[in-house]
Design a protein around this motif. Sequence first.
Motif: not given
Length: 251
Positions: A99, A117, A121, A155, A183, A187
Amino acid sequence: MLEVKNVCCGYDGIDIVKQVSFSINRGENLCIVGPNGCGKSTLLKAISSLIDFHGEVKLDGKNINALKRKDLATKIALMTQSSNIQFPYTIYETVALGRYSHLKSIFSRLTKKDELIINESLKMVGILDIKNKLISELSGGQLQRVFLARAFAQDPEVILLDEPTNHLDLRYQIEILDYLKNWAKEKNKIVVAVLHDLNLVQNFGDRVLMLNDGIIKGHGNTKEVLNNNDLEEVYGIDIKSFMVRTLEKWR
């Protein structure tokens, strides 16, 4: 779209990857296959701008060389075979590193969104329940899932994976690849994965890029490439016949 145009790269002035070009659309995954030493891992490093290369790599029409390193980290995540333990962090702390490219500064604290997040994960790869365990205490398979979770936490728009199923038992191999496929589609992301197991490629890959000696020997949908006459030449064995004989033993 991820576009790779006429990429050449290697080490010590010697090109291992030679004039490789391909594109992959959002929502799709691409499997890179080929024998050891053919340039698969080197190509991933070039796409992620970890090594110098000639040619172009573009994401949604923008040249990746024009992006700052921090901005690139929000676009592309790479998990290599050489991922290893640098510090005795917990699983949670290790995944949280994914992150940091999204934070305003190195002194910024994780937000509630970041924490959500990270936990999601961890849940994706089945290690949420042991998130406070030190990574130095983990098995190879558990550690592999930690590094996958860190890539998910980043991400990115594109995930590049070098042998992501190493050290994983069959159940987790299938689950991880199924999640990556979903995924990408759900997304609108892109997954590029180096895989050696052609059975997994058959089940996972939307498209396949086959390399030999740094040169493309096949590129297209999975069925076309894995039924290509060049397959036996590239691997030096009649793989299809071997797979069929093996399958017969399960009957």
